[in-house]
Each structure stands twice: as C-alpha cells, then as structure tokens.
Design an enzyme around this catalytic site. Structure first.
Site, PDB file in Angstrom:
ATOM      1  N   GLU A  39       0.783  -1.238   0.000  1.00  0.00           N
ATOM      2  CA  GLU A  39       0.000   0.000   0.000  1.00  0.00           C
ATOM      3  C   GLU A  39       0.815   1.288   0.000  1.00  0.00           C
ATOM      4  O   GLU A  39       0.258   2.349  -0.224  1.00  0.00           O
ATOM      5  CB  GLU A  39      -0.986   0.009   1.174  1.00  0.00           C
ATOM      6  CG  GLU A  39      -0.384   0.295   2.507  1.00  0.00           C
ATOM      7  CD  GLU A  39      -1.246   1.264   3.322  1.00  0.00           C
ATOM      8  OE1 GLU A  39      -2.346   1.622   2.888  1.00  0.00           O
ATOM      9  OE2 GLU A  39      -0.778   1.667   4.384  1.00  0.00           O
ATOM     10  N   ASN A  40       2.122   1.214   0.248  1.00  0.00           N
ATOM     11  CA  ASN A  40       2.960   2.415   0.192  1.00  0.00           C
ATOM     12  C   ASN A  40       3.975   2.348  -0.945  1.00  0.00           C
ATOM     13  O   ASN A  40       4.941   3.114  -0.967  1.00  0.00           O
ATOM     14  CB  ASN A  40       3.716   2.622   1.504  1.00  0.00           C
ATOM     15  CG  ASN A  40       2.808   2.866   2.688  1.00  0.00           C
ATOM     16  OD1 ASN A  40       2.928   2.212   3.716  1.00  0.00           O
ATOM     17  ND2 ASN A  40       1.890   3.815   2.565  1.00  0.00           N
ATOM     18  N   HIS A  68      -4.387   3.406   2.838  1.00  0.00           N
ATOM     19  CA  HIS A  68      -4.052   4.184   1.644  1.00  0.00           C
ATOM     20  C   HIS A  68      -4.429   3.435   0.362  1.00  0.00           C
ATOM     21  O   HIS A  68      -3.884   3.733  -0.708  1.00  0.00           O
ATOM     22  CB  HIS A  68      -2.557   4.509   1.626  1.00  0.00           C
ATOM     23  CG  HIS A  68      -2.123   5.418   2.720  1.00  0.00           C
ATOM     24  ND1 HIS A  68      -2.468   6.757   2.768  1.00  0.00           N
ATOM     25  CD2 HIS A  68      -1.381   5.194   3.831  1.00  0.00           C
ATOM     26  CE1 HIS A  68      -1.940   7.312   3.846  1.00  0.00           C
ATOM     27  NE2 HIS A  68      -1.286   6.382   4.512  1.00  0.00           N
ATOM     28  N   HIS A 154      -4.036  -4.308   9.666  1.00  0.00           N
ATOM     29  CA  HIS A 154      -3.395  -3.038   9.319  1.00  0.00           C
ATOM     30  C   HIS A 154      -3.880  -1.965  10.287  1.00  0.00           C
ATOM     31  O   HIS A 154      -4.983  -1.445  10.151  1.00  0.00           O
ATOM     32  CB  HIS A 154      -3.769  -2.681   7.873  1.00  0.00           C
ATOM     33  CG  HIS A 154      -2.869  -1.658   7.253  1.00  0.00           C
ATOM     34  ND1 HIS A 154      -1.620  -1.961   6.763  1.00  0.00           N
ATOM     35  CD2 HIS A 154      -3.045  -0.331   7.038  1.00  0.00           C
ATOM     36  CE1 HIS A 154      -1.069  -0.872   6.261  1.00  0.00           C
ATOM     37  NE2 HIS A 154      -1.902   0.135   6.421  1.00  0.00           N
ATOM     38  N   HIS A 179       1.448  -1.565   8.909  1.00  0.00           N
ATOM     39  CA  HIS A 179       1.095  -0.147   9.009  1.00  0.00           C
ATOM     40  C   HIS A 179       2.118   0.698   9.745  1.00  0.00           C
ATOM     41  O   HIS A 179       2.345   1.840   9.364  1.00  0.00           O
ATOM     42  CB  HIS A 179      -0.286   0.048   9.659  1.00  0.00           C
ATOM     43  CG  HIS A 179      -0.741   1.477   9.737  1.00  0.00           C
ATOM     44  ND1 HIS A 179      -0.966   2.253   8.612  1.00  0.00           N
ATOM     45  CD2 HIS A 179      -1.001   2.285  10.802  1.00  0.00           C
ATOM     46  CE1 HIS A 179      -1.374   3.460   8.992  1.00  0.00           C
ATOM     47  NE2 HIS A 179      -1.390   3.510  10.309  1.00  0.00           N
ATOM     48  N   HIS A 181       5.426   0.091  10.178  1.00  0.00           N
ATOM     49  CA  HIS A 181       6.703   0.095   9.451  1.00  0.00           C
ATOM     50  C   HIS A 181       7.927  -0.294  10.274  1.00  0.00           C
ATOM     51  O   HIS A 181       9.051  -0.141   9.803  1.00  0.00           O
ATOM     52  CB  HIS A 181       6.957   1.479   8.821  1.00  0.00           C
ATOM     53  CG  HIS A 181       6.048   1.803   7.689  1.00  0.00           C
ATOM     54  ND1 HIS A 181       6.383   2.728   6.710  1.00  0.00           N
ATOM     55  CD2 HIS A 181       4.810   1.341   7.362  1.00  0.00           C
ATOM     56  CE1 HIS A 181       5.388   2.826   5.838  1.00  0.00           C
ATOM     57  NE2 HIS A 181       4.421   1.988   6.220  1.00  0.00           N
TER      58      HIS A 181
END
Length: 271
Positions: A39-40, A68, A154, A179, A181
């Site tokens: 998602e990133n 996101h 998440h 989420h 990281h």
C-alpha cells in the site's frame, strides 16, 4: 506449506528490493505462497496499477493494501479486474475490490488471504474489524475449505493487533500486523497454533523516519511546521516480514521466523 509475508513496501527502494530479491528467496526457501503488503509502494502513498503488476511479476502471489488503498486513483478500477489484490474487509461496502479471497498455492492447496483495518488511533472510523474477520473465518475453516489462512491486520495499536491474534488463534494460520513500518520482536506461535507478529515491518530504507527521508519529518517534529512534502528514502531497502510453515491438514503453524533481508537491519530468516 511454506508461506512468506512481507510488510509494507515503501516507495522505489522497497519495490526495487522486491523485484531484485523475491524470486531468489522463493527458490532458496522453497516457498509455496507469498503475500506482500503494497500500500505504500507508489511514492509512499498507495499503489498504482503499474507498480502492482511489477510486484506480482516479481513473485508475489497476492498484494494486500491498507488505509491508503485508493490514494492512487487507478487502483479503484484495477482492483476490480485483478483478483490478486486484497483491500481491507471493513472499508466502506461501496468500495471496489474484495477484502478476502481464497487462492491456489502449490500442489492445488487452498490459502485464504484477508485484510482488516484497526480502529484505535486511526484517522477515520472503520467498521468493526473483529466481526468482519469472524465472518470470513467461519466461512473458510482450516482443515475444511482451506489448507491455510493469513490475516493482515493493518493498524496503529499493538494492543489491537495482539487482540486480533488471540481472537483468531486456532482459526487462522497467520495473523500479522502492518502499518507502523517497524518490525516487532514478538514473533511466536500462539496457544492454539496461529503464527503471530504485531508488525512485520516495512520493505524500505531504514535510514529514515518510517521510510521517509529524515529532513522533513525532523523539521516538523522540532518546529511543528511543514516546509516540504514527505519523500520516500532512497537507500538500500531491508525486506522485512514473516516466514511460516503450516500443517496442510489442520492449517496450524508449525514454525515461524522473522525475516529481515538486506539493507541496514540485522539479518534474519529461516535458514
């Protein structure tokens, strides 16, 4: 079955690491199924169709998203046509795509993959994650319709992720958080056989502030004032995640190991 889950892919550095290294890991570790949180992956905010295709071509069997999920607008249409992309279960019911699907791994074995968003400290309120996950696990019991199942949780709070792990214990093969990281040090098999880690960490450059170049986050923390956009860090990425072996008959985890490959963090893996 040998499963690999890799945490949030962060920008170009994370994508490059997946593209360069995942095929080798699949071969070296004889992996049967790989799930990657993407998602990133597109400049640190969402996932484009082109970058999704690149991660899938690199060896991911499934990509999960997160809060996101639709920052990149072409994902609104792409996730309807690409079944290997999973968005959160408890997004709006009007959201495109699916929050859970059953996939085929090696030798025809079935794997359920689902993702859910937490509620604690998140920027917007999402539907109850526990009832959403419960319904999916009831519909796809291990040892029945699936050989294994993986839940990507998440959210911000480790307490909520741990609660979800215990809620799913014995009903899912893997519950792993994403989420925040940063890989956590609580890798374990829970009492009834579910592999768990509060956060898998990111696939990104750890010489950063959770994957972003350091200068702007530092400025905002010190002065309280923004000056520029956040930009993903560009150094060598560490692939961070979770390796799990499961019993095909029961779906329960028999082995779990944290994964950290390449980059700055201390190295870990199943071999």
């Amino acid at each position: 079955m040998k499963l690999l889950f890799l945490g949030d892919v962060m920008g170009r550095a994370g994508r490059t690491a997946i593209i360069d290294r995942l095929a080798r890991l699949r071969a070296d570790w004889a992996l049967d199924f790989v799930v990657v949180n993407g998602e990133n992956a597109s400049n640190g905010a969402g996932l484009t169709a082109a970058h999704a295709k690149a991660l899938l071509d690199a060896g991911a069997d499934v990509l999960t998203l997160g809060d996101h999920a639709f920052d990149q607008k072409d994902m609104l249409q792409f996730c309807e046509t690409e079944p290997r992309i999973i968005r959160p279960l408890n997004f709006s019911k009007a959201a495109p795509g699916k929050g859970a699907r059953v996939f085929e791994a090696t030798r025809g074995r079935k794997v359920l993959v689902a993702q859910v968003l937490g509620q604690v400290f998140m920027k917007r309120a999402f539907d109850d994650p526990f009832s959403a996950v419960d319904a999916v696990l009831r519909a796809h019991p291990m040892g029945g319709t699936v050989n294994a199942s993986l839940i990507d949780v998440h959210c911000e709070a480790t307490s909520e992720k741990m609660a979800m792990g215990h809620f799913c214990d014995g009903r899912a093969s893997v519950v792993v958080g994403t989420h925040t990281h940063v890989p956590t040090a609580d890798t374990m098999i829970l009492e009834r056989g579910t592999a768990f880690q509060s956060d898998a960490g990111m696939c990104g450059d750890y010489d950063s502030v959770i994957g972003m170049q350091k200068e702007e986050p530092l400025r905002r923390f010190i002065t309280g004032m923004p000056k520029a956009r956040f930009e993903p860090a560009k150094g060598e990425a560490t692939l961070s995640g979770l390796y799990v072996e499961t019993d095909d008959r029961t779906g329960r985890a028999t082995r779990v190991e944290p994964v950290r490959q390449g980059g700055r963090l201390s190295q870990q893996g199943p071999v």
